[in-house]
Motif scaffolding. Structure first.
Motif, PDB file in Angstrom:
ATOM      1  N   VAL A 119       0.862  -1.187   0.000  1.00 16.94           N
ATOM      2  CA  VAL A 119       0.000   0.000   0.000  1.00 16.94           C
ATOM      3  C   VAL A 119       0.894   1.231   0.000  1.00 16.94           C
ATOM      4  N   GLU A 120       0.577   2.200  -0.864  1.00 18.75           N
ATOM      5  CA  GLU A 120       1.314   3.464  -0.862  1.00 18.75           C
ATOM      6  C   GLU A 120       0.559   4.494  -0.035  1.00 18.75           C
ATOM      7  N   ARG A 121       1.281   5.077   0.939  1.00 19.18           N
ATOM      8  CA  ARG A 121       0.688   6.101   1.787  1.00 19.18           C
ATOM      9  C   ARG A 121       1.806   6.947   2.381  1.00 19.18           C
ATOM     10  N   PHE A 122       1.561   8.228   2.544  1.00 19.54           N
ATOM     11  CA  PHE A 122       2.522   9.167   3.134  1.00 19.54           C
ATOM     12  C   PHE A 122       3.853   9.171   2.364  1.00 19.54           C
ATOM     13  N   ASP A 146      -5.758  18.318   2.499  1.00 17.56           N
ATOM     14  CA  ASP A 146      -5.089  17.891   1.267  1.00 17.56           C
ATOM     15  C   ASP A 146      -3.583  18.016   1.501  1.00 17.56           C
ATOM     16  N   LEU A 147      -3.016  17.002   2.133  1.00 20.90           N
ATOM     17  CA  LEU A 147      -1.604  17.039   2.502  1.00 20.90           C
ATOM     18  C   LEU A 147      -0.722  16.666   1.315  1.00 20.90           C
ATOM     19  N   VAL A 148       0.310  17.459   1.108  1.00 21.10           N
ATOM     20  CA  VAL A 148       1.307  17.186   0.074  1.00 21.10           C
ATOM     21  C   VAL A 148       2.566  16.698   0.779  1.00 21.10           C
ATOM     22  N   TRP A 149       3.009  15.468   0.456  1.00 18.65           N
ATOM     23  CA  TRP A 149       4.090  14.818   1.186  1.00 18.65           C
ATOM     24  C   TRP A 149       5.424  14.940   0.465  1.00 18.65           C
ATOM     25  N   VAL A 258      16.878  -0.319  12.990  1.00 22.06           N
ATOM     26  CA  VAL A 258      15.780   0.222  12.194  1.00 22.06           C
ATOM     27  C   VAL A 258      16.303   1.076  11.054  1.00 22.06           C
ATOM     28  N   LYS A 259      15.506   1.152  10.022  1.00 20.34           N
ATOM     29  CA  LYS A 259      15.660   2.166   8.991  1.00 20.34           C
ATOM     30  C   LYS A 259      14.505   3.135   9.220  1.00 20.34           C
ATOM     31  N   ILE A 260      14.842   4.369   9.571  1.00 21.85           N
ATOM     32  CA  ILE A 260      13.813   5.351   9.869  1.00 21.85           C
ATOM     33  C   ILE A 260      13.362   6.013   8.574  1.00 21.85           C
ATOM     34  N   PHE A 261      12.200   5.587   8.095  1.00 22.56           N
ATOM     35  CA  PHE A 261      11.549   6.296   7.004  1.00 22.56           C
ATOM     36  C   PHE A 261      10.776   7.457   7.629  1.00 22.56           C
ATOM     37  N   TRP A 262      10.790   8.604   6.988  1.00 21.79           N
ATOM     38  CA  TRP A 262      10.089   9.749   7.554  1.00 21.79           C
ATOM     39  C   TRP A 262       9.829  10.764   6.458  1.00 21.79           C
ATOM     40  N   GLY A 263       9.000  11.733   6.780  1.00 23.66           N
ATOM     41  CA  GLY A 263       8.704  12.753   5.797  1.00 23.66           C
ATOM     42  C   GLY A 263       7.967  13.919   6.418  1.00 23.66           C
ATOM     43  N   ASP A 273       6.512  28.123   5.465  1.00 23.69           N
ATOM     44  CA  ASP A 273       7.684  27.698   4.705  1.00 23.69           C
ATOM     45  C   ASP A 273       7.346  26.598   3.706  1.00 23.69           C
ATOM     46  N   SER A 274       8.204  26.463   2.707  1.00 25.20           N
ATOM     47  CA  SER A 274       8.038  25.419   1.699  1.00 25.20           C
ATOM     48  C   SER A 274       8.272  24.045   2.310  1.00 25.20           C
ATOM     49  N   LEU A 275       7.828  23.020   1.597  1.00 15.13           N
ATOM     50  CA  LEU A 275       8.083  21.646   2.042  1.00 15.13           C
ATOM     51  C   LEU A 275       9.575  21.398   2.211  1.00 15.13           C
ATOM     52  N   GLU A 276      10.367  21.892   1.285  1.00 15.47           N
ATOM     53  CA  GLU A 276      11.807  21.667   1.334  1.00 15.47           C
ATOM     54  C   GLU A 276      12.421  22.310   2.573  1.00 15.47           C
ATOM     55  N   GLU A 277      11.961  23.507   2.931  1.00 11.10           N
ATOM     56  CA  GLU A 277      12.479  24.172   4.121  1.00 11.10           C
ATOM     57  C   GLU A 277      12.013  23.462   5.396  1.00 11.10           C
ATOM     58  N   CYS A 278      10.766  23.026   5.412  1.00  8.05           N
ATOM     59  CA  CYS A 278      10.280  22.265   6.570  1.00  8.05           C
ATOM     60  C   CYS A 278      11.092  20.991   6.753  1.00  8.05           C
ATOM     61  N   LEU A 279      11.402  20.313   5.648  1.00 10.01           N
ATOM     62  CA  LEU A 279      12.205  19.097   5.743  1.00 10.01           C
ATOM     63  C   LEU A 279      13.603  19.410   6.247  1.00 10.01           C
TER      64      LEU A 279
END
Length: 345
Positions: A119-122, A146-149, A258-263, A273-279
């Motif tokens: 399943v694809e999510r987040f 409407d979240l943009v990941w 663990v491999k920490i997947f995150w976003g 701020d933009s997504l890139e700046e938040c990241l």
């Protein structure tokens, strides 16, 4: 002659078994231009996108002569082996083509690989190794948004899932670990208001933006949400900018790795701020945590009280997360004993 008895499962055993029945990410969606190798609780997997665009997760070993299918090529709905070209269906694992055979009806009937749910999510591809004890995470607080990941580069950490989640949820370490990203923060933690409902744990607290890299968007309400075993998020609600999110999903390569997947995600009408700046800002926080968490002893929560630990009121969220994980263990044992099927989180 005495009958051999089976030793009862330890809480560690139950934790590991519960994770085999829980959803975890195994790849970022953006990386599926080519098949991706993954390891989940020791299981060697390959993650790929088939010709119809669907994400697939299967065992990685070709049952012909043991080649690594993550080095293979996708053919329609199948993954092709890089060694002899055998193809396996991504949906059910069955062998669909053997190039060396003139008559494809002679494909060995038992030639197959194991296929797993996908399943694809987040911004990630999720799977589960055994019958799931819960549905895939779907936090109610994000419904209607409407979240943009933007999926971050995953991080490797020599810790267990619970230890990684507890770090993400802990607030008492801020003034000692996050002096750069957050700036000066109070050492004394205010009384925390934490609620638990089954395997869900929630908490809200105000964030004083302070003088660190977080200061640009001003103060906000932080809504913490954790779902056992491996989901942790913060929803930042700014009075003027709107909603932004950071979420972490540590995926167990093994019990103590663990491999920490995150976003991060912004509401489509977010005015900060933009997504890139938040990241970038959230990655600073993660990278400050990594050297400290990498040296925890033991590497995972001591479920069987094998080492002493002492807690204070600032640990209230952590203690409730452990109760939530314990509830997940109990649900898994009930599922395996036939007392109930998958339940909502």
């Amino acid at each position: 002659m005495s009958t051999p008895t089976t030793a009862p499962l330890t809480r560690r055993d139950q934790a590991e078994r519960a994770m085999r029945h829980s959803w975890f990410p195994v790849a970022r969606s953006v990386d599926l231009a080519t098949p991706q190798p993954a390891v989940l609780l020791g299981e060697q997997l390959v993650v790929f996108r088939d010709g119809s665009g669907a994400a697939r997760v299967t065992a990685r070993r070709c049952p012909h002569r043991g080649a690594d299918l993550s080095l293979g090529i996708v053919h329609g709905g199948s993954i092709g082996c890089p060694y002899h070209g055998w193809r396996f269906d991504g949906a059910d694992g069955g062998c669909t083509h053997v190039p060396s055979l003139a008559d494809q009806s002679r494909i060995p009937p038992k030639a197959a690989i194991r296929a797993y749910p996908a399943v694809e999510r987040f911004g990630h591809v999720w799977t589960v190794l055994e019958e799931p004890v819960t549905e895939l995470y779907d936090p109610a607080e994000w419904h209607g948004h409407d979240l943009v990941w933007l999926a971050a580069d995953p991080l490797d950490s020599p810790t267990g899932v619970a230890a990684a989640i507890e770090n993400f949820r802990d607030v008492a370490h801020f003034p000692f670990v996050h002096q750069v990203s957050m700036g000066p923060t109070p050492e004394v933690v205010e009384p925390l208001e934490v609620s638990r409902d089954g395997i869900d744990v929630r908490m809200e607290r105000m964030l004083d933006a302070g003088s660190g890299d977080w200061a640009a968007q001003g103060d906000c309400l932080m809504a913490y949400h954790c779902i056992a075993p491996g989901f942790a998020s913060i929803s930042y609600r700014y009075a003027n900018a709107g909603l932004r999110v950071v979420a972490g999903f540590p995926s167990p390569v093994s019990y103590e790795q663990v491999k920490i997947f995150w976003g991060v995600a912004n509401d489509r009408d977010f005015r900060g701020d933009s997504l890139e700046e938040c990241l970038r800002v959230e990655e600073m926080v993660y990278l400050e945590d990594m050297p400290v968490v990498a040296n925890l002893q033991p590497r995972e929560v001591p479920w069987d009280a094998e080492v002493p630990e002492f807690s204070v009121p600032a640990d209230l969220f952590t203690l409730n997360y452990r109760r939530a994980f314990g509830e997940l263990m109990n649900r898994t044992e009930r599922l395996l004993s036939g007392e109930g099927g998958p339940a909502r989180t």
